[in-house]
Design an enzyme around this catalytic site. Structure first.
Site, PDB file in Angstrom:
ATOM      1  N   ASP A 167      11.154  -5.513   0.347  1.00 39.70           N
ATOM      2  CA  ASP A 167      11.416  -4.069   0.439  1.00 39.70           C
ATOM      3  C   ASP A 167      12.866  -3.739   0.108  1.00 39.70           C
ATOM      4  OD1 ASP A 167       8.853  -3.426   1.000  1.00 39.70           O
ATOM      5  OD2 ASP A 167       9.104  -3.395   3.173  1.00 39.70           O
ATOM      6  N   ARG A 211      11.027   4.676  -0.342  1.00 40.19           N
ATOM      7  CA  ARG A 211      12.102   3.787  -0.818  1.00 40.19           C
ATOM      8  C   ARG A 211      12.623   4.215  -2.193  1.00 40.19           C
ATOM      9  NH1 ARG A 211      12.704   0.779   3.191  1.00 40.19           N
ATOM     10  NH2 ARG A 211      10.921   0.011   4.349  1.00 40.19           N
ATOM     11  N   GLU A 261       3.509   1.419  -1.743  1.00 38.21           N
ATOM     12  CA  GLU A 261       3.203   2.846  -1.698  1.00 38.21           C
ATOM     13  C   GLU A 261       2.888   3.392  -3.094  1.00 38.21           C
ATOM     14  OE1 GLU A 261       5.118   1.262   0.203  1.00 38.21           O
ATOM     15  OE2 GLU A 261       5.332   2.214   2.167  1.00 38.21           O
TER      16      GLU A 261
END
Ligand SMILES: Nc1ncnc2c1ncn2[C@@H]1O[C@H](COP(=O)(O)OP(=O)(O)OP(=O)(O)O)[C@@H](O)[C@H]1O
Ligand SMILES: Nc1ccn([C@H]2C[C@H](O)[C@@H](COP(=O)(O)O)O2)c(=O)n1
Length: 677
Positions: free
Chosen positions: A329, A405, A357
Site C-alpha cells: 500500500d 490512496r 480499490e
C-alpha cells in the site's frame, strides 16, 4: 472532510509541524472482528473512524453484537462469545476488503444464512481462493453474481455442515494475503478438539499483514505457530478471549504521505520537519518499512516508540529500484515521490495493486503521465521518470478512481517546481481510511501568499454577495470571509461598551476592533461568550456597521484579522473593499449589484421570513442611504476594483449567480480536460 466535486490544491512551497494520524484500518477492522468473536467486552481505543470501519461496525450490530460507540475514538464491543450470530442477515460491505473477506470466513464457520455484498467495485475484487478453501472444509457458499467474486450467500441455515478439519486447508497466497488472514481469524472458532493446519499455495505476498494478524490473534488468546510463513497451525482448544482493552496504532500506510511530505517539502514558518504522532519505528504494521524506502530516496527520519520525525535530506530525491512486496500500500507513495527524484524509480512485484480499490498500476501510470512524468507500466511493475524540467510539468486534474490512496498520493504533486496547482477529483474518497487527510495536510503545508486562491465579491447591501460568496466557498471547499460581519460586530461591541459611534471615538472603537474576541463557528458568529449571529443582522446593526466602517482607524485595525482568513486551500471573501484594498492581487474579483428596488424587495422578504416586520419603502430608503455612505466615505469606499467583473443579478436566481462566478473561476484554472478514467 472535503465533499466537493473536486479540490484544487494551490502550489505548495513548504511544510512543517506535527500531525496526529488516525488509527490503522487493517488493525481496526481485525480488532473489531476479533472482539466480536470473543467472550467478554473489549474497549477499543483510537479506532479509525472511516467508511471501512463503519461497514464493519454496522455488520457486527446486524449480527447481534453490542456495539457502543462511546465517542473520542472509543468503541466497546461485547462479543458473541460462542453464541450464534443473528441469522438470516444481509450485510453490506461497501468496498472494504478487510471486512468482506474475514467476515465471510467467520460467518461460514459459525452457521446461519447470510448474504454479503458491496459496491460494484467490491464485486470485481476476487474472493474465489477464499471460497475454495472454505468449500474444501465442507462449507456451502454460493456466488450470487460472477463466479469467484462477491456477492456471496452462505447457506448454513440448517446448521453448520460437518467440517473436514483433518487435512490441511490449502489457500493461495499470491493474490491477496487477506484470504489467509480471513482463515486465520475464522478457524480458531472450530479448532476445538484438534489442531487445524493451513498450507499456503504459491508465494505469500504482503507477509507483513499476516504478521499483524498473528500479533492481534495472540492478543485475543490464539497462539498460531507457523513454519516459514508457508504452514500455519491453529492449536486445538483455541478460544477467543477479550483482552479487555486494546489500543489501535495509527495507520502506517497513512503515515507514508507525511513521511513523503517531510522528504519533499522545505520547512515552513521558520520550522523544519514533520513530526508524526501515533505510530513509531516499533509498529507491528508492515508499512512501517516505508521508512527504509523513504530513507533510501533521501529522507532523514528519526523515530521512537510512538513517533517519527522527518526532514528533507538529499534534494532532489534519489531514484530507487525496489521490490515492494513488503509494502504494497505504502509503495504507491514512492511513485509520487519519484516525481521529485533524479532519474528513474522502479517499483517491482506490485501486481497486487491491480486488484485493490481500483487497478492501481493503471491508475498511477495514467495520472503520473498527466503531470508530465514518463511512465512505463508493466504487468507487475512501474517505472517513473519525472518531468525533465520545471517547464515539462503539466497542471492536471487527477481522477481518483474512488481510491483514497490515489487521492492522497497525488496531493504531493502540489510541491511541483513549476508552481502549478493540482486538482484532486472526488476528494471525499479519502474517507476510506483518512477522512480528514486534506485538513491535516493543510495544517502543515504552506503556499506563497501570492498564489493562495482568493475570490473577492464586493457590492452594495442586499445585492446577494454574502449568499453567493458562501455558496461559492462551499462548492470549492474554500474558507469564507464575511467581512461585513466584522464591522457589524465592532459596532455592536461599541454600543455594548457605551461608546457612541462618532469620529471623536474613532481611536477607542479602533482599540475595540483590534482586540475583538470574535469567532466564526460554521454559520454562527460569537462575540466572546455570546452568540451574536442574530443581533448583528438587524437593520440598525447594519446602519451602525456602515457608520463604524467609515472610520479609517477602525478599518486599519481590522486588516490583519481579514488577512488571516486567507488560508489553504483558498478563500472567498465578500464585502465592500475586498478587491480594492484587502486582497488587491486576488485572481478573481466580482462586483455584484442589483437594482435598488430588487435589493429592497430581497431584504424585505429576508426579514419577513425571519418573522421581523418591515416596510419596503423604509428599507429602500435605508439601503440607499447606506449605499451613499459606503460609496462616499474617504477610506476604502465601495467601488469596483479596476479589474473586477460586474455582475448585475437583478434578473438572476441565486444558483445562476453562483454558477456565473464559478464559471469565471474555472476559466482562470489551467487544468487540462480529463484524459481518462
Ligand atoms: N440572485 C440572487 N443572488 C443572491 N441573493 C439573492 C438573489 N435573489 C435573492 N437573493 C436573496 O437576497 C437576500 C440578500 O442577500 P445577502 O444577505 O446575501 O446580501 P448581501 O449583499 O450580502 O447583503 P449585506 O451586504 O447587507 O450583508 C438573501 O435573502 C438572498 O437569499
Ligand atoms: N469590506 C467591508 C464590509 C462591510 N463594510 C461596511 C459597510 C456595510 O454597510 C457594513 C455592513 O456590511 P454588510 O454586512 O451589510 O455586508 O459594513 C465595509 O465597509 N467594508
Amino acid at each position: 472532510m472535503f465533499a466537493t466535486p473536486f479540490l484544487d490544491l494551490p502550489p505548495l512551497v513548504g511544510a512543517a509541524g506535527s500531525v496526529q494520524l488516525p488509527g490503522s484500518k487493517s488493525i481496526s477492522n481485525r480488532v473489531l472482528l476479533l472482539a466480536a468473536l470473543s467472550q467478554g467486552t473489549t474497549e477499543v481505543h483510537d479506532l479509525l473512524a472511516s467508511d471501512d470501519t463503519r461497514v464493519m461496525l454496522d455488520a457486527l450490530r446486524e449480527l447481534g453484537c453490542t456495539v457502543d460507540e462511546a465517542g473520542n475514538d472509543l468503541v466497546r464491543i461485547t462479543g458473541l462469545g460462542g453464541a450464534a450470530p443473528r441469522s438470516p442477515a444481509r450485510l453490506f460491505m461497501g468496498n472494504a476488503g478487510t471486512a468482506m473477506r474475514p467476515l465471510s470466513a467467520a460467518l461460514a464457520l459459525l452457521g446461519g444464512e447470510y448474504e454479503l455484498s458491496g459496491v460494484p467495485r467490491m464485486h470485481e475484487r476476487p474472493i474465489g481462493d477464499l471460497v475454495d478453501a472454505l468449500r474444501q472444509l465442507g462449507c456451502h457458499i454460493d456466488y450470487l453474481g460472477n463466479d469467484g467474486y462477491p456477492p456471496l450467500r452462505i447457506a448454513h441455515g440448517a446448521g453448520l455442515p460437518p467440517l473436514q478439519l483433518q487435512a490441511p486447508i490449502r489457500v493461495r497466497g499470491d493474490v491477496s494475503s487477506q484470504f489467509l488472514t480471513a482463515l486465520l481469524m475464522a478457524l480458531p472458532l472450530v479448532a476445538i478438539k484438534q489442531d487445524v493446519v493451513i498450507e499456503v499455495v504459491g508465494e505469500l505476498i504482503s507477509r507483513p499483514y499476516i504478521h499483524i494478524t498473528l500479533e492481534l490473534l495472540a492478543r485475543f488468546g490464539i497462539a498460531v505457530r507457523h513454519d516459514n510463513w508457508q504452514r500455519f497451525v491453529i492449536p486445538a482448544g483455541s478460544r477467543y478471549q477479550s483482552p479487555g482493552s486494546i489500543h489501535v496504532e495509527a495507520d502506517a500506510s497513512s503515515a507514508s504521505y507525511f513521511i513523503a511530505l517531510g522528504a519533499i517539502a522545505a520547512g515552513a514558518n521558520g520550522q523544519n520537519g514533520i513530526k508524526i504522532e501515533g505510530v513509531g519505528l516499533d509498529s507491528i504494521q508492515g508499512d512501517i518499512r516505508f521508512v527504509e524506502a523513504a530513507r533510501a530516496m533521501g529522507a532523514q527520519i528519526t523515530g521512537g516508540p510512538n513517533w517519527l520525525h522527518i526532514t528533507r535530506g538529499s534534494w532532489p530525491l534519489k531514484a530507487i529500484s525496489l521490490d515492494c512486496n513488503h509494502i504494497p500500500d505504502a509503495a504507491m507513495t514512492l511513485a509520487a515521490m519519484a516525481l521529485y527524484a533524479e532519474g528513474t524509480t522502479e517499483l517491482t512485484n506490485i501486481a497486487s495493486w491491480r486488484v485493490k480499490e481500483t487497478d492501481r498500476l493503471a491508475a498511477m501510470a495514467i495520472e503520473l503521465t498527466k503531470l508530465g512524468a514518463s511512465v512505463e507500466e508493466g504487468a507487475d511493475y512501474l517505472r517513473v521518470t519525472p518531468p525533465a524540467t520545471a517547464r515539462d510539468w503539466r497542471a492536471a486534474s487527477i481522477h481518483t478512481y474512488d481510491d483514497h490512496r490515489v487521492a492522497m498520493c497525488f496531493s504531493l504533486a502540489a510541491f511541483n517546481p513549476a508552481r502549478l496547482p493540482v486538482r484532486i477529483e472526488d476528494p471525499k474518497c479519502v474517507a476510506k481510511t483518512f477522512p480528514d487527510y486534506f485538513e491535516a495536510l493543510f495544517s502543515l503545508a504552506q503556499a506563497d501568499a501570492a498564489q493562495l486562491p482568493v475570490i473577492c465579491i464586493d457590492g452594495p447591501t442586499a445585492s446577494g454577495k454574502g449568499t453567493v460568496a458562501a455558496a461559492v466557498a462551499e462548492r470549492l471547499g474554500y474558507h469564507f470571509l464575511d467581512s461585513g460581519a466584522l464591522y457589524r460586530v465592532t459596532a455592536l461591541a461599541a454600543v455594548r461598551a457605551g461608546i457612541p459611534i462618532s469620529a471623536e471615538n474613532e481611536a477607542a472603537i479602533a482599540q475595540l476592533a483590534r482586540q475583538l474576541p470574535v469567532r466564526f463557528a460554521g454559520s454562527r458568529i460569537w462575540l466572546g461568550d455570546e452568540d451574536v449571529s442574530e443581533a448583528i443582522r438587524t437593520e440598525e446593526a447594519g446602519m451602525n456597521a456602515s457608520r463604524v466602517s467609515a472610520l479609517p482607524l477602525v478599518r486599519k485595525a481590522l486588516i490583519a484579522l481579514q488577512h488571516s482568513f486567507a488560508r489553504l486551500p483558498g478563500l472567498v471573501a465578500d464585502g465592500r473593499d475586498m478587491g480594492t484594498v484587502i486582497f488587491p492581487t486576488a485572481p478573481l474579483k466580482v462586483f455584484m449589484t442589483a437594482s435598488a428596488a430588487c435589493r429592497a424587495d430581497r431584504r424585505y422578504k429576508q426579514l419577513i421570513s425571519k418573522g421581523i416586520s418591515a416596510n419596503i419603502f423604509d428599507l429602500r430608503a435605508d439601503l440607499e442611504a447606506r449605499d451613499a455612505r459606503d460609496q462616499n466615505r474617504s477610506a476604502a469606499p465601495l467601488k469596483p476594483a479596476q479589474d473586477a467583473l460586474p455582475l448585475d443579478n437583478s434578473a438572476l436566481t441565486i444558483d445562476e449567480t453562483v454558477n456565473q462566478v464559478l464559471h469565471w473561476w474555472q476559466e482562470r484554472q489551467p487544468f487540462a480536460s480529463r484524459a481518462a478514467g
